[in-house]
Design a protein around this motif. Structure first.
Motif, PDB file in Angstrom:
ATOM      1  N   HIS A  59     -39.673 -64.848 -43.306  1.00 15.36           N
ATOM      2  CA  HIS A  59     -39.028 -63.599 -42.894  1.00 15.36           C
ATOM      3  C   HIS A  59     -37.867 -63.253 -43.827  1.00 15.36           C
ATOM      4  CE1 HIS A  59     -37.517 -60.468 -40.250  1.00 15.36           C
ATOM      5  NE2 HIS A  59     -36.323 -61.019 -40.322  1.00 15.36           N
ATOM      6  N   GLY A  60     -37.812 -62.005 -44.254  1.00 13.94           N
ATOM      7  CA  GLY A  60     -36.702 -61.505 -45.057  1.00 13.94           C
ATOM      8  C   GLY A  60     -36.997 -61.364 -46.526  1.00 13.94           C
ATOM      9  N   GLU A  63     -37.931 -57.739 -47.541  1.00 18.32           N
ATOM     10  CA  GLU A  63     -36.753 -56.869 -47.567  1.00 18.32           C
ATOM     11  C   GLU A  63     -35.949 -57.079 -48.849  1.00 18.32           C
ATOM     12  OE1 GLU A  63     -32.702 -55.913 -44.961  1.00 18.32           O
ATOM     13  OE2 GLU A  63     -34.086 -57.499 -44.329  1.00 18.32           O
ATOM     14  N   ALA A 102     -36.439 -54.255 -39.458  1.00 21.96           N
ATOM     15  CA  ALA A 102     -35.815 -54.903 -40.608  1.00 21.96           C
ATOM     16  C   ALA A 102     -35.843 -54.036 -41.853  1.00 21.96           C
ATOM     17  CB  ALA A 102     -36.513 -56.235 -40.888  1.00 21.96           C
TER      18      ALA A 102
END
Length: 292
Positions: A59-60, A63, A102
């Protein structure tokens, strides 16, 4: 202790949705926090005799790339991705997010640039699916973020998702075969008709489907599922349609969308709006609705 529903879902995905066979080259894609389901699918696929690979994401990272990457990086498609499209016989994608918003601060143009770069790979995978060269299925792994969007606790949301998947039954595969048989009756009925007229609150729309194929979706490409659909004849769609249910796409929530007079002018206006908000890719001259 393993959740028995993960074990039952793994059996359905491997033996019903993807129909894995010995020596099939199979890849599981999903985030690290979906490990409980990934583990059970991996186990079941090995039992089926498949050669199993995994693509685990963190996750992330997406982004970071979308915020910090330059144009060349956003447009880059790795050779590994290209090879993956051609190599595997079956693919499972597990959808799950820890924060459904997000990407809300990322510029739509940057996401559109990345999606445009991957469009040829997406097209090639659809071609392989249509030719029967690869089996593909996507499924949802419940998280707190998805539960929050649904206004539910995680345990209630898990019960909802797995219940819709018929995983609370003794034999979910047999139950999904019954769903397929029931939907096939609907397919055969619709195949006998040409003009469809839908009337609902905020919606009054007509379109023609004579000669088009109706698809029976009963948990093989998406799980869970339960729909029949077809592609309307180009430029036959006319009227007003309202989408009242809220949806989140790339971190943006949209609700109560209404399209009026779905011929070329208004459809193009909607597509320009949708491209900006959702980063979806359309050709400049697309003026028809692809699926109903």
């Amino acid at each position: 202790m393993a959740d028995i529903r993960h074990q039952k879902l793994a059996k359905v995905l491997v033996n019903y949705s993807l129909r894995l066979k010995p020596s099939d080259k199979f890849i599981i894609s999903g985030p690290d926090f979906a490990a409980p389901l990934i583990r059970e699918v991996y186990r079941e696929a090995v039992r089926a005799g498949a050669h199993v690979e995994t693509h685990i994401t963190i996750h992330g990272l997406e982004e970071i790339l979308l915020r910090a990457g330059n144009d060349e990086q956003l447009s880059h498609v790795s050779d590994m991705e290209k090879l993956s499209i051609e190599y595997f016989d079956a693919r499972l994608v597990i959808w799950a997010q820890q924060n459904t918003r997000a990407l809300s601060g990322v510029g739509p143009a940057r996401m559109a640039m990345q999606r445009s770069a991957y469009a040829p790979l997406f097209k090639r995978e659809l071609e392989r699916m249509a030719a029967g060269e690869v089996r593909w299925c996507g499924t949802l792994y419940p998280t707190h973020a998805h539960a929050q969007d649904a206004g539910m606790s995680l345990s209630d949301y898990e019960d909802f998702v797995y219940g819709v998947g018929l995983l609370d039954l003794d034999d979910p595969v047999a139950a999904w075969r019954e769903v397929h048989a029931e939907q096939q009756r609907i397919v055969e009925y619709l195949e006998q008709h040409d003009e469809i007229h839908i009337i609902a609150p905020g919606t009054d729309i007509t379109y023609r489907v004579g000669g088009r194929k109706w698809i029976n979706c009963a948990g093989t490409e998406n799980f869970p599922d339960g729909e029949v659909f077809s592609g309307p004849i180009e430029n036959s769609v006319n009227g007003v349609v309202r989408f009242s249910y809220p949806a989140i796409y790339n971190g943006n929530e949209v609700a109560d969308v209404q399209l009026t007079s779905l011929l070329k002018k208004s459809t193009d206006e909607f597509l320009r709006m949708r491209t900006t908000m959702f980063c979806c890719q359309f050709t400049a001259n697309r003026s028809h609705i692809r699926e109903f």
